[in-house]
Write a protein that holds these residues in place. Structure first.
Motif, PDB file in Angstrom:
ATOM      1  N   ARG A 189       0.750  -1.089  -0.012  1.00  0.00           N
ATOM      2  CA  ARG A 189       0.023  -0.063  -0.010  1.00  0.00           C
ATOM      3  C   ARG A 189       1.012   1.343   0.056  1.00  0.00           C
ATOM      4  NH1 ARG A 189      -3.163  -0.848   4.502  1.00  0.00           N
ATOM      5  NH2 ARG A 189      -1.736   0.239   5.763  1.00  0.00           N
ATOM      6  N   ASP A 202       2.375   1.738  -3.531  1.00  0.00           N
ATOM      7  CA  ASP A 202       1.211   2.188  -4.331  1.00  0.00           C
ATOM      8  C   ASP A 202       0.937   3.474  -4.247  1.00  0.00           C
ATOM      9  OD1 ASP A 202       0.857  -0.333  -5.403  1.00  0.00           O
ATOM     10  OD2 ASP A 202      -0.922  -1.037  -4.549  1.00  0.00           O
ATOM     11  N   ASP A 203       0.996   4.169  -2.827  1.00  0.00           N
ATOM     12  CA  ASP A 203       0.792   5.420  -2.449  1.00  0.00           C
ATOM     13  C   ASP A 203       1.717   6.202  -3.223  1.00  0.00           C
ATOM     14  OD1 ASP A 203      -1.711   4.890  -1.242  1.00  0.00           O
ATOM     15  OD2 ASP A 203      -0.734   4.989   0.830  1.00  0.00           O
ATOM     16  N   TRP A 253      -7.114   6.626  -1.034  1.00  0.00           N
ATOM     17  CA  TRP A 253      -5.682   7.384  -1.274  1.00  0.00           C
ATOM     18  C   TRP A 253      -5.778   8.694  -0.577  1.00  0.00           C
ATOM     19  CZ3 TRP A 253      -3.930  11.920  -3.246  1.00  0.00           C
ATOM     20  CH2 TRP A 253      -2.452  12.198  -3.076  1.00  0.00           C
TER      21      TRP A 253
END
Length: 103
Positions: free
Chosen positions: A47, A50-51, A86
């Motif tokens: 995560r 991905d951020d 997000w």
């Protein structure tokens, strides 16, 4: 092929199939043994990665000059799906983009 040789070949194929099944079960068990305790850590690392990728792709929209914006613009439609999660995860109540309102 004689009857005895054919029966022997069939027995070897069955034994190979059973061995393959047991080997696959052992591999799955070992994978679960080693990955299971760290599943949450791996998910958090994924995560975070991905951020960071999302922020790099959307940097031009967020006001940060990006020399590769020409290439990353093609990825924007792919990243819009998870945009709401997000910006909530980043601590922003509302969308930081004026041209894209998700909530």
């Amino acid at each position: 092929m004689s009857g005895a040789a054919g029966a022997r070949a069939a027995a070897v194929r069955r034994a190979a199939g059973a061995l393959r099944t047991r080997w696959r079960a052992l591999a799955e068990g070992l994978h679960e043994f080693y990955v299971g305790p760290y599943r949450r850590t791996f998910a958090k690392a994924q995560r975070d990665e991905d951020d960071l990728f999302r922020m790099l792709v959307m940097s031009e929209m967020l006001g940060v000059p990006n020399p590769a914006s020409y290439y990353t613009a093609e990825l924007l439609p792919v990243l819009y799906d998870g945009f709401h999660e997000w910006h909530r995860r980043m601590g922003m109540e509302r969308s930081p983009l004026e041209e894209y309102r998700c909530c």
